[in-house]
Motif scaffolding. Sequence first.
Motif, PDB file in Angstrom:
ATOM      1  N   GLY A 192       0.812  -0.665  -0.224  1.00 29.18           N
ATOM      2  CA  GLY A 192       0.071   0.152  -0.160  1.00 29.18           C
ATOM      3  C   GLY A 192       1.172   1.270   0.010  1.00 29.18           C
ATOM      4  N   PRO A 193       0.122   2.419   0.027  1.00 32.38           N
ATOM      5  CA  PRO A 193       0.549   3.770  -0.149  1.00 32.38           C
ATOM      6  C   PRO A 193       2.282   3.619   2.031  1.00 32.38           C
ATOM      7  CG  PRO A 193      -1.481   3.625   0.739  1.00 32.38           C
ATOM      8  CD  PRO A 193      -0.906   2.372   0.609  1.00 32.38           C
ATOM      9  N   GLU A 194       2.709   4.798   0.817  1.00 32.78           N
ATOM     10  CA  GLU A 194       3.908   5.077   2.457  1.00 32.78           C
ATOM     11  C   GLU A 194       3.306   5.907   3.301  1.00 32.78           C
ATOM     12  OE1 GLU A 194       6.651   7.666   0.387  1.00 32.78           O
ATOM     13  OE2 GLU A 194       7.964   6.011  -0.260  1.00 32.78           O
ATOM     14  N   ALA A 195       2.101   6.119   3.499  1.00 30.54           N
ATOM     15  CA  ALA A 195       1.793   6.673   4.838  1.00 30.54           C
ATOM     16  C   ALA A 195       1.367   5.500   5.753  1.00 30.54           C
ATOM     17  CB  ALA A 195       0.434   7.910   4.405  1.00 30.54           C
ATOM     18  N   ALA A 196       0.700   4.594   5.218  1.00 28.39           N
ATOM     19  CA  ALA A 196       0.318   2.747   5.408  1.00 28.39           C
ATOM     20  C   ALA A 196       1.824   1.734   5.835  1.00 28.39           C
ATOM     21  CB  ALA A 196      -0.527   2.427   5.284  1.00 28.39           C
ATOM     22  N   GLY A 197       2.488   2.630   6.081  1.00 32.27           N
ATOM     23  CA  GLY A 197       3.808   1.707   5.868  1.00 32.27           C
ATOM     24  C   GLY A 197       4.546   1.124   4.407  1.00 32.27           C
ATOM     25  N   GLY A 198       4.136   0.629   3.493  1.00 36.27           N
ATOM     26  CA  GLY A 198       4.255   0.818   2.213  1.00 36.27           C
ATOM     27  C   GLY A 198       5.041   1.524   1.747  1.00 36.27           C
ATOM     28  N   ALA A 199       5.304   0.371  -0.247  1.00 37.45           N
ATOM     29  CA  ALA A 199       6.576   1.072  -0.783  1.00 37.45           C
ATOM     30  C   ALA A 199       5.507   2.356  -1.795  1.00 37.45           C
ATOM     31  CB  ALA A 199       7.052   0.242  -1.624  1.00 37.45           C
ATOM     32  N   GLN A 200       4.432   2.543  -1.886  1.00 38.28           N
ATOM     33  CA  GLN A 200       3.547   2.975  -3.087  1.00 38.28           C
ATOM     34  C   GLN A 200       3.336   4.379  -2.512  1.00 38.28           C
ATOM     35  OE1 GLN A 200       0.209   0.917  -3.968  1.00 38.28           O
ATOM     36  NE2 GLN A 200       0.645  -1.271  -3.938  1.00 38.28           N
ATOM     37  N   GLN A 201       2.936   5.098  -3.955  1.00 35.81           N
ATOM     38  CA  GLN A 201       2.980   6.541  -3.756  1.00 35.81           C
ATOM     39  C   GLN A 201       1.531   6.239  -4.268  1.00 35.81           C
ATOM     40  OE1 GLN A 201       5.510   9.630  -5.391  1.00 35.81           O
ATOM     41  NE2 GLN A 201       7.537   8.785  -4.639  1.00 35.81           N
ATOM     42  N   GLY A 202       0.697   7.403  -3.353  1.00 34.22           N
ATOM     43  CA  GLY A 202      -0.369   8.118  -3.479  1.00 34.22           C
ATOM     44  C   GLY A 202      -1.044   7.397  -3.004  1.00 34.22           C
ATOM     45  N   THR A 203      -2.732   6.887  -2.759  1.00 41.10           N
ATOM     46  CA  THR A 203      -3.485   5.709  -2.208  1.00 41.10           C
ATOM     47  C   THR A 203      -3.517   4.573  -2.977  1.00 41.10           C
ATOM     48  OG1 THR A 203      -5.247   6.683  -3.155  1.00 41.10           O
ATOM     49  CG2 THR A 203      -4.668   8.018  -1.464  1.00 41.10           C
ATOM     50  N   GLY A 204      -3.529   3.887  -1.919  1.00 40.64           N
ATOM     51  CA  GLY A 204      -4.191   1.872  -2.489  1.00 40.64           C
ATOM     52  C   GLY A 204      -3.978   1.118  -1.540  1.00 40.64           C
ATOM     53  N   PRO A 205      -4.966  -0.157  -1.376  1.00 38.01           N
ATOM     54  CA  PRO A 205      -5.150  -0.725  -0.902  1.00 38.01           C
ATOM     55  C   PRO A 205      -4.226  -1.398   0.238  1.00 38.01           C
ATOM     56  CG  PRO A 205      -4.733  -2.486  -2.469  1.00 38.01           C
ATOM     57  CD  PRO A 205      -5.017  -0.796  -3.301  1.00 38.01           C
ATOM     58  N   VAL A 206      -4.305  -1.071   1.480  1.00 34.82           N
ATOM     59  CA  VAL A 206      -3.320  -1.226   2.468  1.00 34.82           C
ATOM     60  C   VAL A 206      -3.498  -3.122   3.158  1.00 34.82           C
ATOM     61  CG1 VAL A 206      -2.697  -1.051   4.335  1.00 34.82           C
ATOM     62  CG2 VAL A 206      -3.710   1.072   3.117  1.00 34.82           C
ATOM     63  N   GLY A 207      -2.111  -3.658   3.078  1.00 36.89           N
ATOM     64  CA  GLY A 207      -1.613  -4.864   3.695  1.00 36.89           C
ATOM     65  C   GLY A 207      -0.879  -5.773   4.276  1.00 36.89           C
ATOM     66  N   TYR A 208      -1.411  -5.634   5.188  1.00 36.44           N
ATOM     67  CA  TYR A 208      -0.011  -6.537   5.921  1.00 36.44           C
ATOM     68  C   TYR A 208       0.208  -8.024   6.435  1.00 36.44           C
ATOM     69  CZ  TYR A 208      -0.379  -1.526   7.639  1.00 36.44           C
ATOM     70  OH  TYR A 208      -0.261  -0.448   7.867  1.00 36.44           O
ATOM     71  N   THR A 209       1.822  -8.633   6.743  1.00 34.68           N
ATOM     72  CA  THR A 209       1.721 -10.044   7.034  1.00 34.68           C
ATOM     73  C   THR A 209       3.031 -10.150   7.972  1.00 34.68           C
ATOM     74  OG1 THR A 209       1.852 -12.219   5.630  1.00 34.68           O
ATOM     75  CG2 THR A 209       2.957 -11.010   4.464  1.00 34.68           C
ATOM     76  N   ALA A 210       2.978 -11.475   8.828  1.00 30.68           N
ATOM     77  CA  ALA A 210       3.806 -11.295   8.989  1.00 30.68           C
ATOM     78  C   ALA A 210       5.199 -12.316   8.231  1.00 30.68           C
ATOM     79  CB  ALA A 210       3.712 -11.914  10.363  1.00 30.68           C
ATOM     80  N   THR A 211       6.597 -12.381   8.276  1.00 27.89           N
ATOM     81  CA  THR A 211       7.151 -13.134   7.516  1.00 27.89           C
ATOM     82  C   THR A 211       7.389 -14.191   8.475  1.00 27.89           C
ATOM     83  OG1 THR A 211       8.524 -11.949   8.057  1.00 27.89           O
ATOM     84  CG2 THR A 211       7.786 -11.659   6.127  1.00 27.89           C
ATOM     85  N   SER A 212       7.344 -14.944   9.572  1.00 27.82           N
ATOM     86  CA  SER A 212       7.974 -15.981   9.824  1.00 27.82           C
ATOM     87  C   SER A 212       7.185 -15.435  11.937  1.00 27.82           C
ATOM     88  CB  SER A 212       9.561 -15.508  10.435  1.00 27.82           C
ATOM     89  OG  SER A 212       9.741 -14.294  10.859  1.00 27.82           O
ATOM     90  N   LEU A 213       7.766 -16.694  12.554  1.00 28.14           N
ATOM     91  CA  LEU A 213       7.264 -16.591  14.330  1.00 28.14           C
ATOM     92  C   LEU A 213       7.725 -15.478  14.581  1.00 28.14           C
ATOM     93  CD1 LEU A 213       7.061 -20.626  14.775  1.00 28.14           C
ATOM     94  CD2 LEU A 213       4.705 -18.885  13.953  1.00 28.14           C
ATOM     95  N   PRO A 214       7.642 -14.771  15.700  1.00 30.88           N
ATOM     96  CA  PRO A 214       8.509 -13.832  16.377  1.00 30.88           C
ATOM     97  C   PRO A 214       9.437 -13.850  16.836  1.00 30.88           C
ATOM     98  CG  PRO A 214       6.154 -14.034  17.162  1.00 30.88           C
ATOM     99  CD  PRO A 214       6.010 -15.119  16.209  1.00 30.88           C
ATOM    100  N   ALA A 215      10.768 -14.084  17.651  1.00 28.38           N
ATOM    101  CA  ALA A 215      11.978 -14.213  17.281  1.00 28.38           C
ATOM    102  C   ALA A 215      11.896 -13.689  18.991  1.00 28.38           C
ATOM    103  CB  ALA A 215      13.221 -13.788  16.677  1.00 28.38           C
ATOM    104  N   GLU A 216      12.152 -14.317  20.106  1.00 28.71           N
ATOM    105  CA  GLU A 216      12.627 -13.829  21.546  1.00 28.71           C
ATOM    106  C   GLU A 216      14.249 -13.261  21.561  1.00 28.71           C
ATOM    107  OE1 GLU A 216      11.294 -14.464  26.618  1.00 28.71           O
ATOM    108  OE2 GLU A 216      10.573 -15.631  24.757  1.00 28.71           O
ATOM    109  N   ILE A 217      13.885 -11.927  22.343  1.00 35.26           N
ATOM    110  CA  ILE A 217      15.507 -11.315  21.715  1.00 35.26           C
ATOM    111  C   ILE A 217      15.749 -10.715  23.570  1.00 35.26           C
ATOM    112  CG2 ILE A 217      14.953 -10.661  19.290  1.00 35.26           C
ATOM    113  CD1 ILE A 217      14.500  -7.779  20.017  1.00 35.26           C
ATOM    114  N   SER A 218      17.265 -10.066  24.022  1.00 30.54           N
ATOM    115  CA  SER A 218      17.472  -9.685  24.959  1.00 30.54           C
ATOM    116  C   SER A 218      16.436  -8.082  25.014  1.00 30.54           C
ATOM    117  CB  SER A 218      19.178  -9.578  25.126  1.00 30.54           C
ATOM    118  OG  SER A 218      19.092  -8.922  24.375  1.00 30.54           O
ATOM    119  N   ALA A 219      16.739  -7.712  25.910  1.00 30.23           N
ATOM    120  CA  ALA A 219      15.936  -6.497  26.810  1.00 30.23           C
ATOM    121  C   ALA A 219      16.963  -5.658  26.181  1.00 30.23           C
ATOM    122  CB  ALA A 219      15.927  -6.314  27.666  1.00 30.23           C
TER     123      ALA A 219
END
Length: 379
Positions: A192-219
Amino acid sequence: MKRGRSRARRKDIKRAALRELELPDQVDEDADGAQPDDEPIGWQTSAATMAGAARLARIGVWAALLAGPLLGGAALLGGSAPGAAARPTPSTSSMAASGTGPAGFAQLYVQAYLAAGNGTENNVAPYYSGTLSLNNPPAARTAATTVVMASTQVSPGYWSVTVAADVVAHPQGGSATDTGLHYFQVGIEATGPEAAGGAQQGTGPVGYTATSLPAEISAPSSLRPGVLVYGASTLSSTDPAQATVSGFLSAYLTGTGQLGPYTTPGVVMNPVSPAPYSSITIAGISDDNPAGAGGSTTVPADGTLRRVLAQVNATSDAGTFSLNYALTLRARAGRWEVHALDLAPHLAPGSAGSMPSPAAGTTQPPVAVPAATASTATP
């Protein structure tokens, strides 16, 4: 006299131009009249045509003479103004991509992941579409609270988000136990658009997905705070600032009295509502006077500013709790008034937080080092 002659000259030019305009009509009348029999018709037609062309040429000359000043002025104005082709085109710069959407999605993902287990993997499907088979029983852990600690754009439309979660364990046959804060790092891809974290300029549909399971890390490492501007001295009861700070914070936290008598005219503040405490006491006040102002009984000239840090013990039905308030006071008419409730205690000029030295027997978390740097590092 010169103006009169100029006007007369212009009138003569116009009259001559009008006479020239009338001549074509006279020629047409002569052409339509009787013609001598011994003159060829073709020649007469050709002569009339040439005469008309000559007259048209003379009319064009007169028109050019009359229009000359107007054309010259237009050319002058046109030369002084930039042409349409020369005007710069406004540049359209791309706005900075926002990590708000990916961060919120990552929070929801971590909450769903912690609560999911064997047989309830579908609860994670809206966030992660990869093949998933969990071994733990469902609801063995839950997140009491979550907060995003960092959101970094790895590449356009791809984010690394760190989520802190207060994890509560629910062992089978046992009572729930708060296991403290855990930190999870997840990769989130955004469309979607950059305002939603995407790489497109202007407007458009927005979508998100995780690419893997979470990794627990140090504080994340905690810093040693920088040095504050306030000294170690505590104001005495004879200092006029003591009464101002005490009265202001009592009205601010307990709802007793008004804030107006303690604030600079024009400064508008609202008390905490509903009032969370029934009473307060001032445990100590330090200020930014290097020499200490504990014994000060006078107020300086109007407009003098003074920064103070108050230690407050606030009491409610649940107990007595310690609070700190950084205030800026302003002198007026022989008294101190609260000029601002500071956003944070003021640091001394040039002071900044620093990384603490590791305690004996502890190790620092691993740090990624670029290959070029690692190859030249001294063991």
